[in-house]
Design an enzyme around this catalytic site. Structure first.
Site, PDB file in Angstrom:
ATOM      1  N   ARG A 145     -41.940 -45.093-122.333  1.00 25.05           N
ATOM      2  CA  ARG A 145     -41.691 -44.140-121.413  1.00 25.05           C
ATOM      3  C   ARG A 145     -42.204 -44.571-120.043  1.00 25.05           C
ATOM      4  O   ARG A 145     -41.701 -44.362-119.085  1.00 25.05           O
ATOM      5  CB  ARG A 145     -41.152 -42.682-121.492  1.00 25.05           C
ATOM      6  CG  ARG A 145     -40.825 -41.709-121.022  1.00 25.05           C
ATOM      7  CD  ARG A 145     -40.060 -40.947-120.895  1.00 25.05           C
ATOM      8  NE  ARG A 145     -41.237 -39.960-122.247  1.00 25.05           N
ATOM      9  CZ  ARG A 145     -42.366 -39.098-122.238  1.00 25.05           C
ATOM     10  NH1 ARG A 145     -42.305 -39.077-121.570  1.00 25.05           N
ATOM     11  NH2 ARG A 145     -42.649 -38.859-123.412  1.00 25.05           N
TER      12      ARG A 145
ATOM     13  N   TYR B  19     -20.804 -41.140-102.881  1.00 23.02           N
ATOM     14  CA  TYR B  19     -20.209 -41.506-104.324  1.00 23.02           C
ATOM     15  C   TYR B  19     -20.087 -39.969-104.440  1.00 23.02           C
ATOM     16  O   TYR B  19     -20.642 -38.810-104.733  1.00 23.02           O
ATOM     17  CB  TYR B  19     -21.422 -42.428-104.988  1.00 23.02           C
ATOM     18  CG  TYR B  19     -20.826 -41.877-107.001  1.00 23.02           C
ATOM     19  CD1 TYR B  19     -19.790 -42.470-106.506  1.00 23.02           C
ATOM     20  CD2 TYR B  19     -21.818 -42.181-107.215  1.00 23.02           C
ATOM     21  CE1 TYR B  19     -19.789 -42.233-107.980  1.00 23.02           C
ATOM     22  CE2 TYR B  19     -21.941 -41.767-108.178  1.00 23.02           C
ATOM     23  CZ  TYR B  19     -20.064 -41.222-108.882  1.00 23.02           C
ATOM     24  OH  TYR B  19     -19.879 -41.747-110.410  1.00 23.02           O
TER      25      TYR B  19
ATOM     26  N   ASP C 162     -28.696 -45.102 -99.742  1.00 24.87           N
ATOM     27  CA  ASP C 162     -28.659 -45.763-101.219  1.00 24.87           C
ATOM     28  C   ASP C 162     -27.171 -46.652-100.466  1.00 24.87           C
ATOM     29  O   ASP C 162     -26.683 -46.858 -99.726  1.00 24.87           O
ATOM     30  CB  ASP C 162     -27.277 -44.847-101.224  1.00 24.87           C
ATOM     31  CG  ASP C 162     -26.575 -45.210-102.768  1.00 24.87           C
ATOM     32  OD1 ASP C 162     -26.255 -46.778-103.219  1.00 24.87           O
ATOM     33  OD2 ASP C 162     -26.059 -44.366-103.847  1.00 24.87           O
TER      34      ASP C 162
ATOM     35  N   LYS D 286     -24.314 -51.638-110.389  1.00 23.33           N
ATOM     36  CA  LYS D 286     -22.761 -52.205-109.550  1.00 23.33           C
ATOM     37  C   LYS D 286     -23.150 -54.470-109.300  1.00 23.33           C
ATOM     38  O   LYS D 286     -23.543 -54.583-110.100  1.00 23.33           O
ATOM     39  CB  LYS D 286     -22.764 -51.914-108.210  1.00 23.33           C
ATOM     40  CG  LYS D 286     -22.695 -50.605-108.700  1.00 23.33           C
ATOM     41  CD  LYS D 286     -21.397 -49.938-109.304  1.00 23.33           C
ATOM     42  CE  LYS D 286     -21.056 -48.583-109.878  1.00 23.33           C
ATOM     43  NZ  LYS D 286     -22.471 -47.228-109.092  1.00 23.33           N
TER      44      LYS D 286
HETATM   45  O1  P1T Z   1     -22.772 -44.893-111.511  1.00 22.36           O
HETATM   46  P1  P1T Z   1     -24.901 -44.569-111.044  1.00 22.36           P
HETATM   47  O2  P1T Z   1     -25.393 -46.155-112.102  1.00 22.36           O
HETATM   48  O3  P1T Z   1     -24.945 -43.923-111.992  1.00 22.36           O
HETATM   49  O4  P1T Z   1     -24.669 -44.737-110.568  1.00 22.36           O
HETATM   50  C1  P1T Z   1     -23.608 -43.450-109.048  1.00 22.36           C
HETATM   51  C2  P1T Z   1     -23.795 -43.993-107.942  1.00 22.36           C
HETATM   52  C3  P1T Z   1     -24.502 -44.045-106.795  1.00 22.36           C
HETATM   53  N1  P1T Z   1     -24.684 -44.094-105.563  1.00 22.36           N
HETATM   54  C4  P1T Z   1     -23.238 -45.359-105.337  1.00 22.36           C
HETATM   55  C5  P1T Z   1     -22.821 -46.203-103.734  1.00 22.36           C
HETATM   56  C6  P1T Z   1     -22.022 -45.044-106.836  1.00 22.36           C
HETATM   57  O5  P1T Z   1     -21.579 -46.037-105.714  1.00 22.36           O
HETATM   58  C7  P1T Z   1     -22.865 -44.915-107.920  1.00 22.36           C
HETATM   59  C8  P1T Z   1     -21.581 -45.264-108.365  1.00 22.36           C
HETATM   60  N2  P1T Z   1     -20.248 -45.354-108.371  1.00 22.36           N
HETATM   61  C9  P1T Z   1     -19.428 -44.977-109.185  1.00 22.36           C
HETATM   62  C10 P1T Z   1     -19.166 -45.148-110.122  1.00 22.36           C
HETATM   63  C11 P1T Z   1     -18.208 -46.072-108.006  1.00 22.36           C
HETATM   64  O6  P1T Z   1     -16.603 -46.448-108.997  1.00 22.36           O
HETATM   65  O7  P1T Z   1     -17.831 -45.897-107.249  1.00 22.36           O
END
Ligand code: P1T
Length: 379
Positions: free
Chosen positions: A46, A98, A170, A195
């Site tokens: 961890r 988001y 972000d 992504k």
């Molecule tokens: O899904 P995750 O890896 O936990 O990330 C969250 C997140 C944070 N910041 C941005 C700009 C994001 O687009 C996302 C996740 N977004 C999607 C799942 C989407 O389809 O927009």
């Protein structure tokens, strides 16, 4: 090292015992210790894992930062940043972002006494009107999800530095290939590695990158204490994905340019949101702080009804209807019911996020096939 070399080599050495060129998946939860407190830098997985260490070093290098930390998801990375705050502290966030970021701030952290405001950051100077002595964090997304607004990072950083407030950016939509917020004065860069960084829609992961050692120690403490760490196998997959980030981003951007231009002249399309279009309201900010425009496009139809928008989304054959973005395959998302459903409708409308907005994550397929798919869906 230049960017394309860093994606493949930064932090990555052949494994010393066998010479394996690919970073091994250290699938272990614990490490043998020679004596109490005598070990090779790894005690419990961890806290540290060698596959993760390589990925953390690599992403730090791509963002021109000193330290990287990886988390089990983008949301876990955001959670760690928000845990730097104390009850009664205030966070100011950009108002188009988001839905999950809005949700964690309003539904999880407000419960623990964190106050939040969500504001337009089109004119960064206006942020000063919202600052109080309790403001500890400014959270921005640029380009924003899903309206593709841009925020001038250097201008916001001037304000946060003057008032000694943390600035977290972000950088998920841009990726480090197109934009490096630390170079523009941000304190922390956050990524949903789910992504473009992983790039193949097969992993959920997040990352933070920073330069300040004390901040790194605090965030590493939270990472270990709260435990939302990624698996070694997932770290391996993201390392593999990153090796082609620059090549993929070029193709995503190239395809998106052609699709944005196609949509722009289509008689059935009303608004096209793509930051590379010269008439995009923040195009000048893109030219100032980014090296390209990326693969995310949103649009609305002239006959702007929900029924029409749904019909188009359901007619796609190549664009897959679903949440997420940044993979090699093209995706189509309905933000109002999917990624941004946790933002109350009246808040969404204030930012211009209509129920009829369609978001595309343009993949790296042949663009002619993608345009043919759009043409038949819009027919
Ligand atoms: O899904 P995750 O890896 O936990 O990330 C969250 C997140 C944070 N910041 C941005 C700009 C994001 O687009 C996302 C996740 N977004 C999607 C799942 C989407 O389809 O927009």
């Amino acid at each position: 090292m230049k960017f394309a070399t860093k994606t493949i080599h930064a932090g990555i050495e052949p494994e010393p015992i066998t010479g394996a060129v690919m970073t091994p998946i250290f699938q272990t939860s614990t490490y043998a210790q020679e004596g109490i407190g005598k070990h090779k830098g790894y005690e419990y997985a961890r806290t540290q894992n060698p596959t993760r260490t390589v990925l953390e070093t690599n992403i730090a290098s791509l963002e021109n930062g000193k330290y990287g930390l990886c988390f089990a998801s983008g949301m876990a990375a955001i959670d760690a940043v928000l845990k730097l705050l104390q009850p009664k502290d205030e966070v100011i966030a950009s108002n188009d972002l988001y839905g999950g970021t809005y949700r964690i701030i309003t539904k999880v952290f407000q419960k623990f006494g964190i106050k939040a405001s969500f504001i337009s950051m089109d004119n960064p100077a206006e942020i000063e009107n919202y600052l109080t002595p309790k403001t500890k964090l400014i959270w921005i997304e640029t380009p924003t999800n899903p309206l593709l607004n841009l925020i001038d990072i250097a201008a916001v950083a001037q304000i946060t530095k003057k008032h000694q407030i943390l600035l977290c950016v972000d950088n998920t939509f841009a990726t480090p290939y197109l934009q490096n917020p630390l170079d523009l004065g941000a304190d922390i860069v956050m990524h949903s590695m789910t992504k473009y960084l992983s790039g193949h829609s097969d992993v959920v992961m997040g990352a933070l990158v920073m330069n300040d050692e004390k901040l790194k120690q605090e965030l590493a403490f939270i990472q270990n204490a709260c435990g939302a760490v990624p698996s070694p196998h997932d770290c391996f997959l993201v390392l593999r994905g990153i090796k082609t980030l620059h090549v993929r981003m070029d193709r995503h951007s190239e395809n998106a340019k052609k699709i944005a231009e196609y949509l722009k002249q289509h008689p059935k399309i009303d608004k096209v949101y793509w930051i590379g279009l010269p008439d995009h309201k923040n195009h000048a900010v893109a030219l100032k702080q980014m090296r390209g425009f990326g693969g995310m496009i949103s649009f609305t139809l002239k006959e702007d009804t929900l029924q029409n928008a749904i019909r188009v989304m359901e007619r796609f054959k190549l664009f897959i209807l679903g949440e997420s973005l940044g993979g090699v395959e093209s995706l189509c998302t309905h933000p109002a019911t999917m990624t941004h459903a946790s933002i109350p409708a009246e808040e969404r409308y204030k930012t211009g996020l209509k129920d009829t907005l369609i978001r595309l994550s343009v993949g790296i397929e042949d663009v002619e096939d993608l345009i043919a798919d759009l043409a038949q869906a819009l027919e």
